[in-house]
Design an enzyme around this catalytic site. Structure first.
Site, short mmCIF file in Angstrom:
data_model
loop_
_atom_site.label_atom_id
_atom_site.label_comp_id
_atom_site.label_asym_id
_atom_site.label_seq_id
_atom_site.Cartn_x
_atom_site.Cartn_y
_atom_site.Cartn_z
CD GLN A 128 -2.70 1.03 2.65
OE1 GLN A 128 -3.24 -0.03 2.90
NE2 GLN A 128 -2.84 2.11 3.39
CG ASP A 129 2.87 3.29 -2.72
OD1 ASP A 129 3.47 2.50 -1.99
OD2 ASP A 129 3.27 3.58 -3.87
CG ASN A 130 -0.89 5.11 3.05
OD1 ASN A 130 -1.78 4.67 2.33
ND2 ASN A 130 -0.54 4.50 4.17
NE ARG A 181 -0.42 15.10 7.93
CZ ARG A 181 -1.70 15.29 7.62
NH1 ARG A 181 -2.62 14.47 8.10
NH2 ARG A 181 -2.05 16.30 6.83
CG HIS A 227 -0.38 7.69 13.61
ND1 HIS A 227 -0.40 8.54 12.53
CD2 HIS A 227 -1.10 8.32 14.57
CE1 HIS A 227 -1.11 9.62 12.82
NE2 HIS A 227 -1.54 9.51 14.06
CD GLU A 266 -6.48 4.52 12.99
OE1 GLU A 266 -6.09 5.17 12.02
OE2 GLU A 266 -7.66 4.54 13.39
CE LYS A 288 -7.62 8.19 14.38
NZ LYS A 288 -7.82 7.66 13.03
CG ASP A 289 -2.64 12.24 15.59
OD1 ASP A 289 -3.25 11.15 15.56
OD2 ASP A 289 -1.91 12.63 14.66
#
Length: 179
Positions: A46-48, A58, A61, A141, A165-166
């Site tokens: 997967q690429d993000n 950010r 995670h 997650e 969220k963070d």
């Protein structure tokens, strides 16, 4: 390409060889055979891609096993301070972090294996891209609060822009087996 092993076992900085001429430059950013020969034998699935304005933070995670993700991270434009935290309970560097400046002009990348929390702060307007060894999984997650006092990460920005969220991620708990 140069592959530089880091203090935290498994983390590798990759610096491409750039070929410049009057038209601009060219470099190979990924070659599975070359990466495998230098300690990164992963199959990326997967690429993000993210765009961040200066001061956006950010992270930190990660995904719990069996959905852990290794990542090959870099910036396409701009600069980011990239931070990894070792969450591997049996590692001699468990709970320690390391920082790297990823710079589009340099083209450097960082391989972050499974077992690490990862985050970054955009030092200028930045496009951040990364390959993952596993697919995103909402149930797996997780994360650690970016300003956890026990980790003591110096991000170099006084008032970063952090998502709601963070902001509510939990603090690092060394008694909680993550990996």
């Amino acid at each position: 390409m140069e592959f530089i092993t880091q203090r935290l076992s498994g983390v590798i900085e990759c610096i491409p060889t750039k070929f410049h001429d009057e038209r601009g430059f060219f470099y190979e950013s990924y070659n599975q055979t070359r990466f495998a020969a230098n300690g990164i034998p992963e199959d990326f699935v997967q690429d993000n891609y993210s765009f961040s304005t200066k001061g956006v933070l950010r992270g930190l995670h990660f995904q719990h096993n069996p959905n852990g993700q290794g990542k090959l991270v870099r910036v396409m434009t701009g600069k980011a301070l990239d931070v990894v935290v070792d969450l591997r309970k049996d590692s001699p560097t468990f709970g320690q972090h390391e920082k790297f400046v990823l710079d589009a002009d340099k083209g450097n990348m960082l391989y972050v294996p499974i077992g690490f929390a990862h985050g970054f702060i955009a030092l200028e307007e930045t496009i951040f891209v990364y390959k993952c060894t596993n697919f995103w999984n909402k149930e797996a997650e997780s994360g650690i609060r970016w300003n956890d006092p026990q980790l003591g990460i110096e991000w170099g920005v006084e008032n970063p822009i952090v998502s709601d969220k963070d902001q509510i991620l939990p603090d690092f708990d060394p008694n909680y087996p993550i990996f």
